[in-house]
Write an enzyme that holds these catalytic residues in place. Structure first.
Site: not given
Lengths: 80, 248
Positions: B16, B143, B156
């Site tokens: 996905r 990220s 994270y």
């Protein structure tokens, strides 16, 4: 070529050694040619020659020609 | 026109979001693919779509990326089926938002295991397949949280900052083999991770983007395609932001 000869050829090719080198006597870091970079080249040769993929622990364990034979035996590579 | 004809590229987290879109764009450029995710059913459906639409060969690999033996087996299968590996897209990851005081040991282990350790192990095996051919491109997904940090994202952010360190170091170690290693640092992208946010948080994030829109998986996949292609053969060790000018 039997497996012992294939293993010798892998050492000679990966470490850039002379054909007449006594590979059975070599140990990791005992000669300038067998440093950590050459060790990874040796691993690539072994993977290719014997159609295997060595575990990281086994890669670290290969510290001599004899040890390489011992490790390869775990991957069903037979030496007579 | 970018052509990846004859190339084999491995995408993790392919079921996905960014991974799926990257798989589709890489196949559209002619690449053969190895696609990994945990759900075999979703992978099979994507495989059928890609093979029917683009004619690429697709190998599906359903496993948990934290399982080192399964990872090794995946790379063995790639070597057996394609005989080479030209690209790795280290995309699979998890996001768990927790304030600093709420982070427990199991969350730390889980996030670092999936987002960092598994990526390093995939990088390690990919490099082993790429070294003999003396070429390859590895794309790690970091990220904007890893480059800038964000409230509630200590864990994270740390895992994604780790990806940046791994990328820069691996690029130095592998450059002499002709293997490039880069990272992409996406901003706010329309994936399950983003759409799970509260409306307030979603709008707050949107307001912080200079280009005034959320990023689409295609925006990141396009950069992945570029980094896997011949257009980027002199680029390595870089962290490329794909964030529409997001400020956090």
């Amino acid at each position: 070529m039997n497996n012992e000869q294939k293993l010798k050829a892998a050492f000679i090719e990966a470490l850039g050694l002379n054909e007449s080198t006594n590979v059975e006597a070599l140990t990791y870091n005992s000669i300038p040619e067998w440093d950590s970079i050459a060790h990874m080249a040796l691993v690539a040769q072994l993977d290719d020659q014997f159609d295997i993929m060595l575990d990281t622990d086994d890669i670290i364990d290969i510290s001599s020609f004899e040890k390489a034979k011992e490790v390869l035996s775990k991957y069903e590579v037979e030496f007579v | 026109m970018i052509s990846l004809k004859g190339k084999c590229i491995f995408v993790t987290g392919a079921s996905r979001g960014i991974g799926r879109q990257a798989a589709i764009m890489l196949a559209a450029a002619g690449a053969d693919l190895a696609l990994a995710a945990r759900d075999q059913e979703v992978l099979t459906s994507l495989q059928q779509h890609i093979e029917a639409t683009y004619g690429s060969h697709v190998l599906t690999l359903a496993y948990d990326i934290q399982d080192e033996q399964a990872t090794k087996e995946a790379f063995r299968q790639i070597k057996k089926q394609f005989g080479r590996l030209d690209g790795l897209v280290n995309n699979a990851g998890i996001l768990e938002s927790r304030l600093l005081g709420m982070i427990d040991d199991s969350s730390i282990q889980q996030t670092l295991s999936v987002n960092l350790a598994a990526s390093i192990i995939h990088l390690q095996y990919a490099a082993r397949l790429m070294k003999p051919q003396r070429s390859g491109s590895i794309v790690n997904l970091s990220s904007i949280m890893g480059t800038h940090g964000s409230e509630g994202q200590v864990l994270y952010s740390a895992s994604k900052a780790g990806i940046i360190g791994a990328t820069r170091s691996a690029s130095k170690e592998l450059a002499s083999y002709g293997i490039r290693v880069n990272a992409i640092a996406p901003g706010f992208i329309r994936t399950d991770l983003a759409t799970g946010l509260s409306e307030e948080k979603y709008n707050e994030r949107l307001d912080s983007i200079k280009m005034g829109r959320i990023g689409e998986p295609e925006d990141v996949a396009g950069t992945i395609l570029f980094l896997c292609s011949e257009l980027s053969t002199y680029i390595t060790g870089q962290i490329i932001g794909v964030d529409g000018g997001m400020v956090i």
